[in-house]
Motif scaffolding. Structure first.
Motif, PDB file in Angstrom:
ATOM      1  N   VAL A   1      10.778  82.021  -7.746  1.00  0.00           N
ATOM      2  CA  VAL A   1      10.242  83.306  -7.306  1.00  0.00           C
ATOM      3  C   VAL A   1       9.245  83.035  -6.187  1.00  0.00           C
ATOM      4  CG1 VAL A   1       8.927  85.337  -7.967  1.00  0.00           C
ATOM      5  CG2 VAL A   1      10.561  84.332  -9.583  1.00  0.00           C
ATOM      6  N   ILE A   2       9.544  83.588  -5.022  1.00  0.00           N
ATOM      7  CA  ILE A   2       8.649  83.397  -3.883  1.00  0.00           C
ATOM      8  C   ILE A   2       7.624  84.527  -3.829  1.00  0.00           C
ATOM      9  CG2 ILE A   2       8.547  83.301  -1.358  1.00  0.00           C
ATOM     10  CD1 ILE A   2      11.290  81.979  -1.437  1.00  0.00           C
ATOM     11  N   THR A   3       8.083  85.725  -4.159  1.00  0.00           N
ATOM     12  CA  THR A   3       7.206  86.870  -4.210  1.00  0.00           C
ATOM     13  C   THR A   3       7.702  87.796  -5.312  1.00  0.00           C
ATOM     14  OG1 THR A   3       6.477  88.869  -3.047  1.00  0.00           O
ATOM     15  CG2 THR A   3       8.565  87.933  -2.376  1.00  0.00           C
ATOM     16  N   LEU A   4       6.773  88.479  -5.985  1.00  0.00           N
ATOM     17  CA  LEU A   4       7.158  89.351  -7.087  1.00  0.00           C
ATOM     18  C   LEU A   4       8.005  90.527  -6.630  1.00  0.00           C
ATOM     19  CD1 LEU A   4       3.909  89.380  -9.255  1.00  0.00           C
ATOM     20  CD2 LEU A   4       6.070  88.193  -9.696  1.00  0.00           C
ATOM     21  N   ALA A   5       7.994  90.800  -5.337  1.00  0.00           N
ATOM     22  CA  ALA A   5       8.788  91.906  -4.810  1.00  0.00           C
ATOM     23  C   ALA A   5      10.280  91.586  -4.821  1.00  0.00           C
ATOM     24  CB  ALA A   5       8.333  92.249  -3.397  1.00  0.00           C
ATOM     25  N   LEU A   6      10.582  90.288  -4.931  1.00  0.00           N
ATOM     26  CA  LEU A   6      11.975  89.836  -4.937  1.00  0.00           C
ATOM     27  C   LEU A   6      12.284  89.122  -6.239  1.00  0.00           C
ATOM     28  CD1 LEU A   6      12.085  88.352  -1.320  1.00  0.00           C
ATOM     29  CD2 LEU A   6      12.935  90.591  -2.056  1.00  0.00           C
TER      30      LEU A   6
END
Length: 121
Positions: A100-105
Motif C-alpha cells: 500500500v503506497i497510499t490509503l487512497a489506493l
C-alpha cells in the motif's frame, strides 16, 4: 517505486536448513499479505506460504510442519525458514508483497527476482 530483494538461497544437503529473506524498499505505507511461491523446472509456480498483515499464516500441504513464514513489519521484510529440506524442495523461490503506497489506493502486488534453492547430496 517499490523493490523486493530476496536473499538466503543456496545449495544444501537433504535434511538441512535455509532461511530466505525478502526485503521491500521504496515508497511503502504498509504491506498487506505477503509470502512465497516457488517454481521447479518444468512445473507451474506454486504457493509455498503466505502471511497476512495480522500474522495469520497459510502453508502448502507439502511444506507444512517443515517451513515457517514470519514477517518484521518495521523492516518491511518477510522470512521463510526452511527445515528438513528434501530434493523435491529444489526450485526458484519468489517472494511477493501487497504494498500500500497510499490509503487512497488499494494494494499493488510486487514480486522479487527469485532465489535458487537446491537440495542435493
Amino acid at each position: 517505486q517499490v523493490q523486493l530483494v530476496e536473499s538466503g538461497g543456496g545449495l544444501v544437503q537433504p535434511g538441512g536448513s535455509l532461511r530466505l529473506s525478502c526485503a521491500a524498499s521504496g515508497n511503502i505505507f504498509s504491506i498487506n499479505a505477503t509470502g512465497w511461491y516457488r517454481q521447479a523446472p518444468g512445473k507451474q509456480r506454486e504457493l509455498v506460504a503466505a502471511i497476512t498483515s495480522g500474522g495469520s499464516t497459510n502453508y502448502a500441504a507439502s511444506v507444512k510442519g517443515r517451513f515457517t513464514i514470519s514477517r518484521d513489519n518495521a523492516k518491511n521484510t518477510v522470512y521463510l525458514q526452511l527445515n528438513s529440506l528434501k530434493p523435491e524442495d529444489t526450485a526458484v523461490y519468489y517472494c511477493y508483497a501487497g504494498v500500500v503506497i497510499t490509503l487512497a489506493l488499494g494494494p499493488r502486488y510486487y514480486w522479487g527476482q527469485g532465489t535458487q534453492v537446491t537440495v542435493s547430496s
